[in-house]
Structures are given as C-alpha cells and as structure tokens.
Design a protein around this motif. Structure first.
Motif, PDB file in Angstrom:
ATOM      1  N   ALA A  86     -30.079  22.062 -26.688  1.00 20.28           N
ATOM      2  CA  ALA A  86     -29.065  21.434 -27.546  1.00 20.28           C
ATOM      3  C   ALA A  86     -29.121  19.910 -27.433  1.00 20.28           C
ATOM      4  N   ARG A 136     -28.669  27.372 -33.720  1.00 26.92           N
ATOM      5  CA  ARG A 136     -28.089  26.835 -34.960  1.00 26.92           C
ATOM      6  C   ARG A 136     -27.206  27.892 -35.631  1.00 26.92           C
ATOM      7  N   GLU A 151     -33.924  27.983 -30.715  1.00 28.67           N
ATOM      8  CA  GLU A 151     -33.305  26.931 -31.526  1.00 28.67           C
ATOM      9  C   GLU A 151     -32.711  27.512 -32.814  1.00 28.67           C
ATOM     10  N   ILE A 204     -23.827  28.277 -33.782  1.00 28.41           N
ATOM     11  CA  ILE A 204     -22.834  27.256 -34.117  1.00 28.41           C
ATOM     12  C   ILE A 204     -22.128  27.621 -35.417  1.00 28.41           C
ATOM     13  N   GLU A 205     -22.909  28.070 -36.387  1.00 27.88           N
ATOM     14  CA  GLU A 205     -22.333  28.450 -37.679  1.00 27.88           C
ATOM     15  C   GLU A 205     -21.425  29.676 -37.552  1.00 27.88           C
ATOM     16  N   LEU A 262     -28.053  19.099 -31.191  1.00 26.02           N
ATOM     17  CA  LEU A 262     -26.991  20.071 -31.441  1.00 26.02           C
ATOM     18  C   LEU A 262     -25.873  19.973 -30.406  1.00 26.02           C
ATOM     19  N   THR A 264     -32.300  18.641 -29.298  1.00 20.31           N
ATOM     20  CA  THR A 264     -32.283  18.775 -30.752  1.00 20.31           C
ATOM     21  C   THR A 264     -31.106  18.068 -31.421  1.00 20.31           C
ATOM     22  N   ILE A 319     -21.573  21.073 -30.502  1.00 20.94           N
ATOM     23  CA  ILE A 319     -21.180  22.003 -29.434  1.00 20.94           C
ATOM     24  C   ILE A 319     -20.088  21.376 -28.564  1.00 20.94           C
TER      25      ILE A 319
END
Length: 575
Positions: free
Chosen positions: A367, A318, A314, A321-322, A372, A370, A376
């Motif tokens: 994803a 994250r 996880e 993605i950044e 996310l 959570t 995405i």
C-alpha cells in the motif's frame, strides 16, 4: 573582439557557385568562415569522418546524389550538425520537406547577400544547439548526466535489434543502492544527491566503451552491455561494480558506505521482450537483496513468481478498498504500574472473501509503495474515531485511540487540517486521538514537520514517535518537535532479557524520554520478565500480547467494561 571562426563544409560541384558563396561570406564578415570544399556527397562523408565541422551547406544536385536523401546521409554520420540547403530551385514544397527532415534552413542561389547568408548560418547553428540542449534534457538525467529512462529504453530496444542481426548477447543490469534512504534521512537530500553523482561516476568506470549506464530515478541504475559472445564480461563487470563500491564515499566530510544489490538478465537466453527483460533483471535484483545485499544474482525462471503474486495482491487490495473489506482490531495499552487501561492502538485487518485474513505485513508495504496507503489511513482514522465516539456515547470511560500515520500521508498538503476535520466529523474530542508517526517521516523535512506537528498539537491531538530507536534517534531533533510519547520498538523489547545491548538501549531510551519530559511506552511485551524490567526502569506504559492481544471492537468492549466498573489493580511492583 573578432568573431569565432566557423568551420563550414560546403558540398557543391559548381566551382562558380562555391567561389561566389565564399566571396559573399568574406565580404560580409572577413575571416569568420573557414570553408572546406567537397564536390560529392561521398567526398563530404570522408571529410566528416576525419574532421569536425560547425555547419554544412549543401546543394541537392551533386554528381553522386541528386535528391533529399543527401540530408539523411549526412545525418547518418552526424545527427547533431546543422544543415543548410542552398539550391537553384525556388520551391516552397521542397523547402518545407527539407526542414521537416531536419535541415535548419533552405536558401535559393542568387537570392540574398553575404550578410543574409551569415545571419542564416548563425541562426542555424544557434537553433541546432538549442535543439541539442532540449534533446539532452529529454534524454539525460539532470543530476548525474547518465542516460535517463527514455534513452535507456531506446538504447535497450536498439541493442536487442543489433543482437538479432549480429547473433550476439545483450546483458541488462538493474542496480539498487542498499539502505540509500538512511543517507537522505540522516544527512539530507543534498548529501543524497551528491552520493548519487559519485555512484554514477564509479559505475561509468566499471563499464566498457559502448555500454550504457542509466539512472531511472531515485537510487535505481541500469547497465546495458552489448556485443557479448558469452557472460564472461558480464561477470567481470558485476565483480568490478561490487569492488568499486566497497570504498567509502566522502560526502560533506562524512565517510559513507553504500553497497549495491544487482540483478542481471541476458538476452535472448532469458527473454526476447525488452519490457519483460527489465522485469527479469528487477526480480533478480530483489533476489540479491534477499540474499543479504551487496551481491549480484542472475535471473532464474522461478524468480518472477513473486511478481505475479504481488500484482494479484495489488489488484485485490484496490478491490478491498472499494468493497470495504477491512476491519479494525484494537490492542489495549496499560499503565505499567496499576494496570489501568489508558488507550488502544487501532490495527487494520483485511478479510479477503477468498483467502480470509491477510497479514498487514503483506499488504501495508504494498500500500505504501503504490500510494494506496493514503485512502487506507483515511479509512482507519475515520473508523477509529467513530468507534471511540460511539463507546463514549455508550457510557464507557474515555480512552485515547492511536492511529498510525504513514510518511507519505504525513507529508501531504493540509494534512493537519484534514485529520482535524475527520475527528470533528466523528463528534470526538481531539484529545482522545493519538497519531503514531515514524522518525523517518519527521526528519525528511524538519521545518515542515515541526509546522505540521505544532498545528496538530494546537488542536489538542496527541503525538507519538513510533518504532523509536530504529531510525535517527537524535536528541537534537527530538527537542525541536512538540511530542508527547516515545514508543520503544518491539525489536528491542523482544530480546530484552537475553541481549544486554537491547537492555541498554531500552534503558537509555527511557532515560532520554524522562529528561525531555516525554511519556514512554514499550510495545511487543510478551513476558512477565519483560514487564518487570520495564517497570523497574521507569517505563510508563506497555502494549503487547502479555497484557492484551489485538481484538475486534466487540471484544475490546470487555476492557472498557473492566476500566469503567472495576477498581485499578497493581500489575507489577515498580521497585
């Protein structure tokens, strides 16, 4: 109509004061108050053990107690009973301290008549009842009446403290209902709520007096068992839960079978921290699911290894993605009869700088869990639209690119408007975008789904049902939705030539799609035999390793070149 009789416990050692209070109350409201006398706090406590009272009025100057500690001693016996202090001291600071300790009011002897005292008593009872109601709402699940997460944690902490003092064991169960989501998807959330209530009732019947049954949310329940000398009662309770859950639940004239997966941990053998104790039981519960569901598993030390892996994944996700660590692969879709390239599915890949390629099977479920999945999916849609637009500007023949839309994303506010804006910003016509949506996402709220789909269709976007056949698969709802394509799930295609049931399902889906004038595509095609079968039974399009693996954008260009420059060839004979 005569008022309800109030049973009042008066703790007062002065007979003159006690007689005066009883007379004032009787003169104000005759017969309303049944006053029971106690002359000491110890005598009052004995009466509280044997009788139920509506309210207590007490002096602070008694033979065996003469301070505010009287309030605490009363609350230790019954924390829910309203208390009014009647003292000879006109002391504002003392009055404030008394109320802060939990008493409802403070009266000074000799001030006020019976009507005033009666109003104070009524108000104190009403206020305490309001506080009890607020406390109930804060500590109990409104649907099932079980302890909620807040009270569960309080009871668990208290149970561990008691276990330390008494040198006993505490057992914690985490219970998850297997495939509960199917009930919500097929019968609706009202039926799901009824099922949760019935499950709660059965769990209470499985436990001992003094055990705490909680609902933490959704279909997750817990049981706290205290004062254990060994695990015999734990095993007995776990077996009883499995046995009680075997019987079908009668919900809205439907027989529903639901099984539990149970994780169990024991304090202090497994862990001494309440938070970690829950993690242990949760890990054991997931192990029960992996073992086939409808069973229980005791925690073992190596079970938490997957949680550490998950937490690490996880964190990496994250960061990915950044840092934009994703790439898109494109898997071609072909017309089954002439091998014409008609589109592609955009498939996300994660290139971790340390571990390399990480499978979507690992990070997509995480994803979704959570939240996310939303950023995405936004990234995939934007990237796919920009790429398709770029290919068209380079002169390649236009195709449609499909993007998967998760259930959580589909049900977000203004999703149709947001998707359309992303498409327009890429300078791509909406007709070259296909959204693949699962059946489960649509049937969760049919009316809302229909509204979203109509808005998408009005804007020219193509709509496909993904993994068709694995969910609700009902003609009644298919006819309601403005769909373009049904996508046969690869689990049916995989064993198509060996399993007659899968073959029958595939044939039925194709026939259903044709009757509703839907396009139909089969995914996961890996052999020539599967391809021939699908063509012979009227399938329109195919996707799979046999016709084309997922490849990066720069490699997918070769498919576009062939489509643009070469004549179309027969892939199979349709018979």
């Amino acid at each position: 109509m005569s008022p309800r009789t109030i049973k009042l416990l008066l703790i007062e050692d002065n007979p003159v004061d006690s007689r005066l209070l009883k007379e004032l109350l009787y003169d104000a409201v005759p017969g309303k108050h049944n006053v029971v006398m106690a002359y000491t706090i110890n005598g009052a406590i004995e009466l509280m053990h044997d009788h139920e009272f509506d309210i207590i009025v007490t002096d602070l100057n008694l033979p065996d107690a003469n301070d505010v500690g009287i309030i605490s001693r009363i609350q230790a016996i019954n924390s829910n009973i309203p208390i009014v202090v009647m003292s000879g001291q006109a002391d504002a600071e003392l009055a404030l301290e008394i109320v802060q300790m939990g008493a409802q009011d403070y009266l000074v002897k000799g001030q006020g008549d019976g009507h005033l005292i009666n109003r104070v008593l009524d108000y104190s009872i009403e206020r305490k009842n309001d506080l009890k109601q607020l406390s109930y709402l804060a500590n109990y699940d409104s649907l099932t009446g079980l302890a909620n997460r807040l009270l569960f944690r309080e009871r668990l902490d208290r149970a561990l403290i008691h276990a330390d003092r008494s040198k006993t064991l505490v057992s914690l169960f985490v219970i998850d209902l297997d495939r509960f989501k199917n009930v919500n998807d097929t019968l609706g959330h009202d039926a799901g709520d009824q099922l949760l209530v019935e499950v709660a009732n059965r769990l209470k019947k499985c436990t001992r007096e003094g055990d705490t049954v909680s609902r933490l949310g959704g279909d997750e329940f817990t049981i706290i068992m205290e004062d254990l000398k060994n695990t015999d009662d734990v095993i007995l309770t776990a077996d009883k839960v499995l046995d009680f859950m075997k019987k079908p639940f009668e919900i809205n004239a439907h027989e529903i079978f639901v099984t539990p997966s149970i994780g169990i941990t024991v304090y202090p053998m497994d862990e001494v921290n309440a938070g970690n104790l829950f993690i242990n039981a949760d890990s054991a519960m997931y192990q029960a699911k992996k073992s086939g569901r409808n069973c229980y598993r005791f925690y073992k030390e190596d079970m938490n290894s997957h949680l550490k892996v998950r937490m690490n994944l996880e964190t990496k996700l994250r960061r990915a993605i950044e840092r934009d660590e994703f790439v898109l692969y494109y898997q071609p879709k072909f017309n089954i009869h002439n091998n014409e390239l008609i589109g592609a599915e955009a498939l996300i890949r994660w290139i971790d700088p340390e571990e390399g390629m990480i499978s979507p099977a690992l990070f997509i479920p995480l994803a979704e869990e959570t939240g996310l999945i939303a950023p995405i999916t936004d990234w995939v849609l934007k990237k796919a639209c920009n790429q398709n637009s770029e290919w068209q500007k380079q002169g390649y023949e236009a195709i449609r690119i499909a993007v998967n839309l998760s259930p959580k994303q589909f049900n977000q506010e203004n999703i149709a408007h947001r998707i359309f804006n992303q498409i327009i910003c890429s300078d791509l016509a909406p007709k070259y975008v296909e959204l693949e949506i699962t059946e489960g996402a649509l049937v969760e709220d049919v009316e809302k789904s229909n509204e979203i789909l109509n808005e998408l269709k009005t804007r020219g976007i193509h709509i496909s049902i993904d993994d068709f056949g694995t969910g609700y698969s009902s003609l009644s709802y298919l006819k309601k939705f403005p769909l373009d394509t049904l996508k046969i799930d690869q689990s049916f295609v995989r064993d198509l030539m060996e399993d007659s049931d899968d073959a029958a399902i595939v044939s039925a889906i194709i026939a259903m799609a044709k009757s509703l004038r839907f396009n139909v595509i089969a995914e996961g095609v890996e052999t020539a035999e599967q391809l021939s079968y699908l063509a012979a039974h009227g399938c329109h399009e195919v996707q799979g390793y046999f016709t084309g693996r997922p490849v990066p954008a720069e490699e997918f260009v070769q498919f576009l070149v062939e489509k643009t420059e070469q004549p179309k060839l027969k892939l199979v004979q349709s018979g």
